[in-house]
Write a protein that holds these residues in place. Structure first.
Motif, PDB file in Angstrom:
ATOM      1  N   SER A  51       0.819  -1.224   0.000  1.00  0.00           N
ATOM      2  CA  SER A  51       0.000   0.000   0.000  1.00  0.00           C
ATOM      3  C   SER A  51       0.848   1.268   0.000  1.00  0.00           C
ATOM      4  N   ASN A  52       2.165   1.137   0.142  1.00  0.00           N
ATOM      5  CA  ASN A  52       3.033   2.311   0.308  1.00  0.00           C
ATOM      6  C   ASN A  52       2.939   3.356  -0.807  1.00  0.00           C
ATOM      7  N   PRO A  53       2.822   2.938  -2.092  1.00  0.00           N
ATOM      8  CA  PRO A  53       2.769   3.959  -3.154  1.00  0.00           C
ATOM      9  C   PRO A  53       1.381   4.535  -3.424  1.00  0.00           C
ATOM     10  N   CYS A  54       0.446   4.346  -2.480  1.00  0.00           N
ATOM     11  CA  CYS A  54      -0.919   4.893  -2.627  1.00  0.00           C
ATOM     12  C   CYS A  54      -1.623   4.395  -3.889  1.00  0.00           C
ATOM     13  N   PRO A  55      -1.843   3.081  -3.994  1.00  0.00           N
ATOM     14  CA  PRO A  55      -2.558   2.566  -5.157  1.00  0.00           C
ATOM     15  C   PRO A  55      -3.993   3.075  -5.189  1.00  0.00           C
ATOM     16  N   PRO A  56      -4.609   3.068  -6.399  1.00  0.00           N
ATOM     17  CA  PRO A  56      -4.165   2.415  -7.635  1.00  0.00           C
ATOM     18  C   PRO A  56      -3.006   3.167  -8.285  1.00  0.00           C
ATOM     19  N   ILE A  57      -2.053   2.401  -8.778  1.00  0.00           N
ATOM     20  CA  ILE A  57      -0.800   2.968  -9.265  1.00  0.00           C
ATOM     21  C   ILE A  57      -0.717   2.937 -10.789  1.00  0.00           C
ATOM     22  N   VAL A  58       0.225   3.715 -11.298  1.00  0.00           N
ATOM     23  CA  VAL A  58       0.654   3.595 -12.689  1.00  0.00           C
ATOM     24  C   VAL A  58       2.082   3.067 -12.626  1.00  0.00           C
ATOM     25  N   VAL A  59       2.372   2.045 -13.424  1.00  0.00           N
ATOM     26  CA  VAL A  59       3.677   1.397 -13.378  1.00  0.00           C
ATOM     27  C   VAL A  59       4.447   1.696 -14.661  1.00  0.00           C
ATOM     28  N   GLY A  60       5.591   2.355 -14.503  1.00  0.00           N
ATOM     29  CA  GLY A  60       6.480   2.596 -15.632  1.00  0.00           C
ATOM     30  C   GLY A  60       7.582   1.555 -15.630  1.00  0.00           C
ATOM     31  N   VAL A  61       7.790   0.912 -16.759  1.00  0.00           N
ATOM     32  CA  VAL A  61       8.806  -0.141 -16.866  1.00  0.00           C
ATOM     33  C   VAL A  61       9.781   0.231 -17.978  1.00  0.00           C
ATOM     34  N   GLY A  62      11.067   0.216 -17.652  1.00  0.00           N
ATOM     35  CA  GLY A  62      12.110   0.423 -18.645  1.00  0.00           C
ATOM     36  C   GLY A  62      12.819  -0.890 -18.908  1.00  0.00           C
ATOM     37  N   ILE A  63      12.959  -1.260 -20.168  1.00  0.00           N
ATOM     38  CA  ILE A  63      13.631  -2.503 -20.547  1.00  0.00           C
ATOM     39  C   ILE A  63      14.731  -2.174 -21.549  1.00  0.00           C
ATOM     40  N   GLY A  64      15.959  -2.564 -21.203  1.00  0.00           N
ATOM     41  CA  GLY A  64      17.068  -2.328 -22.113  1.00  0.00           C
ATOM     42  C   GLY A  64      17.941  -1.174 -21.687  1.00  0.00           C
ATOM     43  N   GLY A  65      18.806  -0.726 -22.602  1.00  0.00           N
ATOM     44  CA  GLY A  65      19.776   0.300 -22.260  1.00  0.00           C
ATOM     45  C   GLY A  65      20.842  -0.279 -21.347  1.00  0.00           C
ATOM     46  N   ASP A  66      21.305   0.546 -20.402  1.00  0.00           N
ATOM     47  CA  ASP A  66      22.232   0.065 -19.386  1.00  0.00           C
ATOM     48  C   ASP A  66      21.649   0.415 -18.019  1.00  0.00           C
ATOM     49  N   PHE A  67      22.492   0.360 -16.977  1.00  0.00           N
ATOM     50  CA  PHE A  67      22.006   0.532 -15.606  1.00  0.00           C
ATOM     51  C   PHE A  67      21.188   1.804 -15.429  1.00  0.00           C
ATOM     52  N   GLU A  68      21.753   2.948 -15.866  1.00  0.00           N
ATOM     53  CA  GLU A  68      21.038   4.200 -15.611  1.00  0.00           C
ATOM     54  C   GLU A  68      19.975   4.497 -16.660  1.00  0.00           C
ATOM     55  N   TYR A  69      20.182   4.012 -17.901  1.00  0.00           N
ATOM     56  CA  TYR A  69      19.244   4.382 -18.954  1.00  0.00           C
ATOM     57  C   TYR A  69      17.911   3.651 -18.812  1.00  0.00           C
ATOM     58  N   CYS A  70      17.943   2.431 -18.287  1.00  0.00           N
ATOM     59  CA  CYS A  70      16.662   1.728 -18.128  1.00  0.00           C
ATOM     60  C   CYS A  70      15.811   2.417 -17.051  1.00  0.00           C
ATOM     61  N   ALA A  71      16.476   3.034 -16.053  1.00  0.00           N
ATOM     62  CA  ALA A  71      15.732   3.792 -15.049  1.00  0.00           C
ATOM     63  C   ALA A  71      15.109   5.043 -15.664  1.00  0.00           C
ATOM     64  N   TYR A  72      15.860   5.695 -16.556  1.00  0.00           N
ATOM     65  CA  TYR A  72      15.327   6.846 -17.286  1.00  0.00           C
ATOM     66  C   TYR A  72      14.107   6.432 -18.109  1.00  0.00           C
ATOM     67  N   LEU A  73      14.200   5.291 -18.772  1.00  0.00           N
ATOM     68  CA  LEU A  73      13.082   4.811 -19.586  1.00  0.00           C
ATOM     69  C   LEU A  73      11.837   4.563 -18.740  1.00  0.00           C
ATOM     70  N   ALA A  74      12.047   4.007 -17.537  1.00  0.00           N
ATOM     71  CA  ALA A  74      10.912   3.734 -16.651  1.00  0.00           C
ATOM     72  C   ALA A  74      10.233   5.026 -16.215  1.00  0.00           C
ATOM     73  N   LYS A  75      11.036   6.056 -15.912  1.00  0.00           N
ATOM     74  CA  LYS A  75      10.460   7.349 -15.532  1.00  0.00           C
ATOM     75  C   LYS A  75       9.746   7.984 -16.727  1.00  0.00           C
ATOM     76  N   LYS A  76      10.360   7.887 -17.897  1.00  0.00           N
ATOM     77  CA  LYS A  76       9.753   8.435 -19.111  1.00  0.00           C
ATOM     78  C   LYS A  76       8.426   7.741 -19.415  1.00  0.00           C
ATOM     79  N   ALA A  77       8.361   6.435 -19.117  1.00  0.00           N
ATOM     80  CA  ALA A  77       7.135   5.670 -19.373  1.00  0.00           C
ATOM     81  C   ALA A  77       5.962   6.213 -18.568  1.00  0.00           C
ATOM     82  N   LEU A  78       6.236   6.761 -17.387  1.00  0.00           N
ATOM     83  CA  LEU A  78       5.164   7.307 -16.556  1.00  0.00           C
ATOM     84  C   LEU A  78       4.556   8.571 -17.154  1.00  0.00           C
ATOM     85  N   CYS A  79       5.274   9.187 -18.087  1.00  0.00           N
ATOM     86  CA  CYS A  79       4.766  10.411 -18.728  1.00  0.00           C
ATOM     87  C   CYS A  79       3.988  10.115 -20.004  1.00  0.00           C
ATOM     88  N   ARG A  80       3.849   8.842 -20.340  1.00  0.00           N
ATOM     89  CA  ARG A  80       3.076   8.486 -21.527  1.00  0.00           C
ATOM     90  C   ARG A  80       1.597   8.424 -21.186  1.00  0.00           C
TER      91      ARG A  80
END
Length: 280
Positions: free
Chosen positions: A180-209
């Motif tokens: 319950s910590n993130p106050c659901p109902p949630i939106v989940v951004g998933v980044g797949i690929g890139g490298d360590f830091e870029y996949c995190a960027y992709l996940a954050k970017k996914a939340l803006c779609r």
């Protein structure tokens, strides 16, 4: 070459900081409304009613939807035919954040050092992601990110032997651990690929779609659907009180990666997954 003065950048960022904190994207608000109808738990339905009342009151009273008005994350797409004049681009962005959070009476939550913990008192510095694009315009997206949900995010360096099932299980487990910590109902951004830091960027970017838009690649669109179904079977429900709607949407963004790697990042957004954009 088109000239854009930094004062315009400051003005737009300031306005977007306020707009994003006071108003949800229309598609997300509509999804919350439709999810209230599909939620099977009586308590869950009541929670949805409270969430919708909160959105309505925030709009009518011109106050933030959530008390955690977040860390300002800025996605800037800068056309290569733009000449920025009058000062520094990043300074202009941070000035806009400072003005927006001050003028909008938004909570200032940023500390200048992660260990010394001294508040900067204007919610700066922002996290700025800048990308050069074609053309003579600048697109600015402000995505205030609350840390109740941000703290529940995770990253795993999988190997190429991982299957689609493994990826779905991992994303589901991250949400399960979050509870319950993130106050659901949630939106989940998933980044797949890139490298360590870029996949995190992709996940954050996914939340803006837009939550109504699926990944254009069929395999990833299917993964989004599978993850959403799997997460909603957890039974965490709205605000953690149990129910059939734990997640409103799952958005995946993917990128090229190394032959030896398969990075997966999960960035969780609460039901107040805010973002606002403007093109200069």
């Amino acid at each position: 070459m088109r000239e854009i003065d930094v004062s315009k950048i400051t003005e737009v960022v300031s306005r977007l900081c306020i707009d994003a904190n006071l108003h949800l994207p229309c598609e997300l608000e509509q999804l919350i409304k439709s999810s209230k109808e599909t939620e099977q738990s009586k308590v869950g339905k009541n929670v949805f009613c409270d969430l919708l009342d909160n959105i309505d009151v925030a709009d009518k009273l011109n106050i933030p939807i959530c008390q955690d008005t977040g860390m300002a994350v800025i996605f800037a797409e800068v056309g290569q035919d733009v000449h920025i004049v009058g000062g520094s681009f990043e300074e202009a962005v941070n000035k806009g954040v400072s003005e927006g959070y001050t003028k909008g009476l938004l909570r200032k939550s940023i500390v200048s050092d992660p260990l010394e913990r001294v508040n900067t008192n204007d919610n700066t510095p922002a996290v700025i992601h800048t990308r050069l694009t074609s053309g003579d315009k600048i697109k600015l997206t402000v995505a205030p990110k609350g840390f109740g949900s941000e703290n529940m995010s995770a990253l795993k360096m999988m190997t190429p032997s991982a299957t689609d099932d493994d990826i779905v299980r991992y994303v589901t487990q991250v949400v399960s651990d979050a509870g319950s910590n993130p106050c659901p109902p949630i939106v989940v951004g998933v980044g797949i690929g890139g490298d360590f830091e870029y996949c995190a960027y992709l996940a954050k970017k996914a939340l803006c779609r837009d939550v109504s838009v699926r990944n254009p690649k069929e395999r990833y669109a299917n993964l989004e659907a599978r993850m959403l179904e799997s997460i909603n079977k957890l039974g965490i429900g709205p605000q953690g009180f149990g129910g059939t709607v734990t997640a409103l949407a799952v958005n995946i963004e993917q990128s090229a990666t190394h032959i030896a790697g398969l990075p997966i990042a999960v960035n969780i957004g609460c039901h107040v997954t805010r973002h606002a954009s403007e093109i200069i």
